[in-house]
Design an enzyme around this catalytic site. Structure first.
Site, PDB file in Angstrom:
ATOM      1  N   ASP A 247     -10.846   1.547  -0.467  1.00  0.00           N
ATOM      2  CA  ASP A 247     -11.003   2.970  -0.168  1.00  0.00           C
ATOM      3  C   ASP A 247     -12.005   3.666  -1.085  1.00  0.00           C
ATOM      4  OD1 ASP A 247      -9.357   3.243   2.043  1.00  0.00           O
ATOM      5  OD2 ASP A 247      -7.571   3.682   0.873  1.00  0.00           O
TER       6      ASP A 247
ATOM      7  N   ASP B   4       0.828  -1.198   0.000  1.00  0.00           N
ATOM      8  CA  ASP B   4       0.000   0.000   0.000  1.00  0.00           C
ATOM      9  C   ASP B   4       0.868   1.257   0.000  1.00  0.00           C
ATOM     10  OD1 ASP B   4      -2.783   0.974   0.220  1.00  0.00           O
ATOM     11  OD2 ASP B   4      -2.099   1.838   2.102  1.00  0.00           O
TER      12      ASP B   4
ATOM     13  N   GLU C  33       0.996  -0.519  -5.212  1.00  0.00           N
ATOM     14  CA  GLU C  33      -0.170   0.367  -5.183  1.00  0.00           C
ATOM     15  C   GLU C  33       0.323   1.763  -5.558  1.00  0.00           C
ATOM     16  OE1 GLU C  33      -2.330   3.365  -4.236  1.00  0.00           O
ATOM     17  OE2 GLU C  33      -1.749   2.794  -2.202  1.00  0.00           O
TER      18      GLU C  33
END
Length: 522
Positions: free
Chosen positions: A414, A308, A355
């Site tokens: 998200d 991430d 990501e």
């Protein structure tokens, strides 16, 4: 990283159905693997599975190495004889459907797991004892610090609650000798709290025994698991407490600067995550051993790792501690190629997904591409009316713009669900979607209520090597299925659960047909 053409589903185990209070890695997880196989899907992507605290976010864990006790399946502990059926029977208000109520689950399940651990330790003829001792030995590099940290934390959290001192944590409430991880103080605590620390170790043994069995089952069925590593770790974690020299902290263990991102698609004031930032100079002096250890540990649990906020390795947004928003931060260079050179030297070509969303500079793209790491494409970002000019549709998130070395998602944890996003899309955005899906042929224009289904098809049909679809989007679930709203706590963040009806043979057949049509069933 070379990856084969595959598709699969994004579903965190907490979202699995039909277990008290919260999804687990028990029989419903095996049922989900079987459903993936029936749909000829070969990827199961999850969120981080570490133990969560305030806010329930899997991206704010008490340890980057430990497993979340709440994911342990109670029925499996009963089958092993570590609990009786009577002990395991949940209160009537712990439901097996609807949103996860983390507070209630913690209140019921953590004491129950401790009871199981007590009975495990006290059993005179425990066939798991040898395996448990081996587990402790193999995982001691993180398990010892984690179990001591949790023992101290539970004691002082209870004390702070009695004193109405909310927000107390190791750096602002524990005795200084324990807070700074003084070797003698930590050893003395362990000596006088051996039973408590041992219980935490047993609970981790429960988790990883169940997890390894599930992963073995999935792999044998041809399903690979994509795990998730947050780039940063939580302040209130064994990771920071036991490795304070590797973070930007003052002499009391408090952050001098914290992580976040500047204003972006998700938030006009940026996102103030509040995680402590790494001391990359100290990391480099140790040849990035902590990061290598972290990735190696993760790869022993999953088949691929999504990192991430990958862009934070090239440069990270540093916000002075005490700021109320992320606006007043600045970009500071990160370790860049040096970190990944060290990882590659130690571990070889590693199966990492980058990501690479947000502000992606040429430097970030170069770091990603120099190590051949697949990036991410999110279809919800593809239909921006401001980017659709007379020169043609050239938004990088549109499927015709992809290179093959990427992973496409309809949305992420998200984002709103795809249907939730479509319900709020502007007329201009919907017009672009109609034109794109129909290829300019009026007879091919799908009705608005079919947009979600067609966009799932676009993702799977794309040239992206991996196509991963959130379970909510397979069923066109609206914003009630949203997993997280960034920069917020409370609400229904992280709480969504699927229903048993979603093990649908009809949807499995649809996914199977697309996998065959678009070459993802190889």
């Amino acid at each position: 990283m070379e990856i084969e053409r595959k598709s699969g589903i994004l579903l965190h185990p907490t979202s699995l159905p039909e277990t008290p209070g919260i999804g687990t890695i028990g029989k419903q997880a095996y049922k989900f693997v079987d459903w993936l196989v029936s749909a000829q899907q070969s990827i199961w992507q999850i969120l981080p599975y570490g133990p969560t605290g305030y806010g329930d976010s899997p991206y704010a864990s008490f340890s980057t190495f430990a497993g979340n006790p709440l994911l342990i399946d109670i029925d499996m502990l009963v089958e092993k004889g570590f609990l009786t059926k009577e002990q395991a029977n949940p209160p009537e208000w712990i439901k097996s459907e609807g949103y996860v109520d983390f507070g209630s689950v913690v209140w019921w399940k953590i004491p129950l797991l401790k009871l199981a651990a007590e009975q495990f330790l006290d059993s005179k003829n425990n066939p798991d004892r040898v395996a448990y001792e081996a587990f402790k030995n193999d995982e001691s590099s993180w398990l010892d610090n984690y179990s001591i940290f949790m023992s101290i934390k539970e004691y002082y959290d209870a004390k702070a609650k009695e004193e109405d001192k909310f927000g107390a944590m190791w750096s602002n409430y524990w005795p200084r000798e324990l807070a700074i991880h003084d070797a003698k103080a930590v050893s003395d605590w362990h000596s006088s709290h051996t039973r408590e620390t041992e219980i935490h170790k047993v609970i981790q043994y429960f988790f990883f025994t169940q997890w390894h069995a599930l992963k073995k089952y999935a792999n044998e069925k041809g399903v690979k698991i994509v795990g998730d590593i947050p780039i940063f770790v939580a302040s209130d974690s064994a990771d920071v407490w036991a490795n304070q020299h590797l973070f930007q902290l003052d002499e009391n263990g408090r952050s001098t600067a914290v992580a976040g991102v500047p204003p972006d698609y998700f938030s006009a004031t940026g996102q103030l995550w509040g995680n402590p930032l790494y001391n990359w100079d100290a990391m480099e002096k140790e040849n990035y051993a902590w990061w290598i250890w972290r990735i190696k540990a993760m790869l022993s649990q999953v088949d691929y790792v999504r990192i991430d906020h990958f862009r934070g390795f090239e440069a990270y947004w540093s916000v002075p501690a005490g700021e109320e928003t992320a606006i007043n931060g600045k970009w500071i260079p990160g370790p860049d190629h040096k970190l990944f050179d060290a990882i590659k030297k130690e571990l070889g070509d590693i199966p990492i997904i980058a990501e690479d969303l947000g502000l992606i500079t040429e430097g970030v793209a170069k770091l990603r591409d120099d190590f051949a790491l697949p990036g991410m494409k999110v279809l919800q970002f593809a239909f921006d009316a401001n980017e659709a000019g007379s020169s043609g549709f050239t938004n990088d998130f549109l499927p015709h713009m992809y290179n093959t070395n990427c992973v496409v998602y309809t949305g992420t944890h998200d984002n709103d669900t795809m249907q939730g996003w479509l319900d709020k899309a502007s007329d201009a955005e919907k017009d672009i979607i109609r034109r794109y899906l129909s290829g300019g042929i009026k007879e091919n224009i799908p009705s608005d209520d079919k947009f979600c289904e067609y966009l799932v098809k676009e993702a799977i049909a794309s040239v992206a090597k991996f196509a991963v679809i959130p379970m909510q989007d397979i069923f066109a679930i609206g914003d009630e299925g949203r997993m997280n709203i960034p920069s917020t706590t409370g609400g229904h963040n992280w709480q969504w659960r699927m229903t048993p009806e979603m093990f649908s043979t009809e949807k499995a057949a649809w996914l199977k047909e697309m996998s065959v049509l678009y070459g993802r069933n190889l």
